[in-house]
Design an enzyme around this catalytic site. Structure first.
Site, PDB file in Angstrom:
ATOM      1  N   ASN A 243      -9.063  -9.676   0.837  1.00 20.90           N
ATOM      2  CA  ASN A 243      -8.966  -8.238   0.650  1.00 20.90           C
ATOM      3  C   ASN A 243      -8.149  -7.962  -0.611  1.00 20.90           C
ATOM      4  OD1 ASN A 243      -8.159  -5.417   0.914  1.00 20.90           O
ATOM      5  ND2 ASN A 243      -8.945  -5.585   2.995  1.00 20.90           N
TER       6      ASN A 243
ATOM      7  N   HIS B  79     -12.399 -15.139  28.540  1.00 21.22           N
ATOM      8  CA  HIS B  79     -13.825 -15.168  28.229  1.00 21.22           C
ATOM      9  C   HIS B  79     -14.026 -14.305  26.976  1.00 21.22           C
ATOM     10  CE1 HIS B  79     -17.863 -15.354  30.557  1.00 21.22           C
ATOM     11  NE2 HIS B  79     -18.172 -14.770  29.405  1.00 21.22           N
TER      12      HIS B  79
ATOM     13  N   ARG C 117       0.831  -1.197   0.000  1.00 17.63           N
ATOM     14  CA  ARG C 117       0.000   0.000   0.000  1.00 17.63           C
ATOM     15  C   ARG C 117       0.867   1.249   0.000  1.00 17.63           C
ATOM     16  NH1 ARG C 117      -4.483  -1.026   4.563  1.00 17.63           N
ATOM     17  NH2 ARG C 117      -5.615  -2.682   3.531  1.00 17.63           N
TER      18      ARG C 117
ATOM     19  N   HIS D 220     -19.643  -4.044   5.492  1.00 15.48           N
ATOM     20  CA  HIS D 220     -18.682  -5.154   5.456  1.00 15.48           C
ATOM     21  C   HIS D 220     -17.871  -5.158   6.735  1.00 15.48           C
ATOM     22  CE1 HIS D 220     -16.190  -1.728   4.310  1.00 15.48           C
ATOM     23  NE2 HIS D 220     -15.113  -2.450   4.605  1.00 15.48           N
TER      24      HIS D 220
ATOM     25  N   CYS E  26     -13.114 -16.132  37.037  1.00 15.55           N
ATOM     26  CA  CYS E  26     -12.913 -15.387  35.789  1.00 15.55           C
ATOM     27  C   CYS E  26     -13.399 -13.962  35.985  1.00 15.55           C
ATOM     28  CB  CYS E  26     -13.681 -16.077  34.664  1.00 15.55           C
ATOM     29  SG  CYS E  26     -13.951 -15.028  33.224  1.00 15.55           S
TER      30      CYS E  26
ATOM     31  N   CYS F 214     -19.545   0.621  -6.676  1.00 12.76           N
ATOM     32  CA  CYS F 214     -19.336  -0.201  -5.484  1.00 12.76           C
ATOM     33  C   CYS F 214     -19.014  -1.641  -5.858  1.00 12.76           C
ATOM     34  CB  CYS F 214     -20.565  -0.165  -4.581  1.00 12.76           C
ATOM     35  SG  CYS F 214     -20.385  -1.273  -3.172  1.00 12.76           S
TER      36      CYS F 214
ATOM     37  N   ALA G  88     -13.749   3.334   7.574  1.00 12.20           N
ATOM     38  CA  ALA G  88     -14.293   2.566   6.446  1.00 12.20           C
ATOM     39  C   ALA G  88     -13.970   3.298   5.151  1.00 12.20           C
ATOM     40  CB  ALA G  88     -15.795   2.393   6.590  1.00 12.20           C
TER      41      ALA G  88
ATOM     42  N   ARG H 130       3.004   7.822  -1.259  1.00  5.89           N
ATOM     43  CA  ARG H 130       3.830   9.018  -1.237  1.00  5.89           C
ATOM     44  C   ARG H 130       3.080  10.119  -0.487  1.00  5.89           C
ATOM     45  NH1 ARG H 130       4.656   9.345  -7.495  1.00  5.89           N
ATOM     46  NH2 ARG H 130       2.472   8.814  -7.252  1.00  5.89           N
TER      47      ARG H 130
ATOM     48  N   HIS I 279     -19.387 -19.246  30.288  1.00  6.65           N
ATOM     49  CA  HIS I 279     -17.950 -19.053  30.162  1.00  6.65           C
ATOM     50  C   HIS I 279     -17.331 -19.911  29.050  1.00  6.65           C
ATOM     51  CE1 HIS I 279     -13.855 -18.142  31.516  1.00  6.65           C
ATOM     52  NE2 HIS I 279     -13.607 -19.350  31.048  1.00  6.65           N
TER      53      HIS I 279
HETATM   54 ZN   LIG Z   1     -22.567  -1.633  -2.610  1.00 15.25          ZN
HETATM   55 ZN   LIG Z   2     -15.781 -16.215  32.348  1.00 16.11          ZN
END
Ligand SMILES: [Zn+2]
Ligand SMILES: [Zn+2]
Ligand SMILES: [Zn+2]
Length: 327
Positions: free
Chosen positions: A75, A288, A20, A165, A195, A39, A159, A23, A239
């Protein structure tokens, strides 16, 4: 190939994402980024995304064609690459490895303007089930140690596409924040033999002031030390350490929690994450699994970056009251 580099002071890993590479002139402030237009996630544009990893189809339509209710694809601009070896190595005092991992996109609905807060309950159930199925599959990859399911909703929450998504990133290391949470829970368990999440659930049900919503299997609460206004956690009452044990009534709880947030805050930008055990941490007494939902109503700024302190202008008790009353 992206690279994972470890900060020798904090033990924090970062992804140097060469794919990615940008500059200076490529960085456009969020407010000025255009949204809308074509889209690639809409039904009918299946050829504009990488091929399906899984898809839910009621009608036996072929893969990568219309007729789906949910799709999971890689992706197109992955932060990590699935092919290759980790090649862990040192560079002087520094540690690095190849950026191996999975980066998937869950396209939650074929319809452009539907969101988790507005779609039919069945759609939300599909999304939560897809998370479970993908986590179970990614756990089989011996190179990987942790998987994070997360969602960025709205430009302010990061986003880049409007179409509803979420994303799944599987990593070859356990992220520091997750390690801290698991270690914190372990210390509490070692001290109390209970816990900490189970204890929180018991107290919040009894105390009620921060309780937002409860069904037979889950509670939604504004955490006692909420970092952000209207921060909300969804906790399973039974749990279990890993999300694979999610109960089928989770979709009702998640849908209701998000739609209340939607009503009270008028479709706020938000992030959510699912925290689940690491691939090597089997079912443990001290950890948990849970959802953390964080509306983006304030900006994280200098003080937070410098200290790890958050300044939250809305007491969780007040936030919970608003969300409780938004029936
Ligand atoms: Zn769409
Ligand atoms: Zn727990
Ligand atoms: Zn957590």
């Amino acid at each position: 190939m992206p690279e994972l580099r470890k900060d020798p002071i904090h033990g924090r890993w970062v992804i140097i994402s060469t794919e990615r590479s940008r500059r200076p002139s490529d960085f456009v402030p969020e407010e000025r980024k255009p949204m809308g237009g074509f889209c690639p996630l809409c039904e009918g544009n299946e050829d504009r995304t990488p091929p399906e990893i899984i898809a839910y189809r009621d009608n036996g339509t072929p893969p990568n064609s219309p007729g789906w209710t949910l799709r999971v694809v890689s992706n197109k601009f992955p932060a990590l690459r699935i092919e290759g070896d980790l090649n862990r190595e040192g560079e002087g005092i520094y540690d690095k490895m190849n950026g191996i991992g999975a980066h998937e996109v869950v396209i939650e609905t074929p319809r452009h303007h539907e969101t988790l807060a507005t779609m039919p309950l069945k759609g939300v159930a599909h999304v939560l089930t897809a998370y479970r199925d993908r986590i179970a599959d990614l756990k089989n990859d011996q190179r990987l140690r942790y998987v994070l399911v997360f969602k960025n909703h709205g430009v302010a929450a990061g986003a880049s596409l409007e179409h509803s998504h979420s994303q799944i990133i599987a990593l070859p290391i356990i992220p520091r924040r997750v390690v801290e949470e698991i270690e914190g829970a372990k210390n509490y368990f070692n001290y109390k033999d209970r816990c900490v999440f189970c204890d929180i659930i018991r107290q919040e049900i009894q105390q009620k002031s921060r309780l937002i919503l409860e069904n037979n299997a889950f509670i939604s609460v504004a955490p006692f030390a909420s970092r952000f206004p209207f921060e909300t956690w969804i906790l399973p009452k039974t749990h279990y350490s890993s999300y694979e044990h999610m109960n089928s009534s989770l979709y009702e709880q998640a849908a209701q929690t998000l739609s209340r947030m939607n009503r009270v805050l008028n479709d706020p930008p938000y992030n959510y994450v699912i925290h689940t055990s690491s691939f090597s941490g089997l079912e443990a007494e001290h950890y948990h699994w849970h959802f953390e939902i964080m509306p983006k109503l304030t900006k994280v700024a200098g003080f937070e970056w410098g200290t790890g302190f958050y300044i939250n202008p809305t007491p969780p008790e007040e936030a919970a009251e608003y969300l409780r009353e938004a029936k």
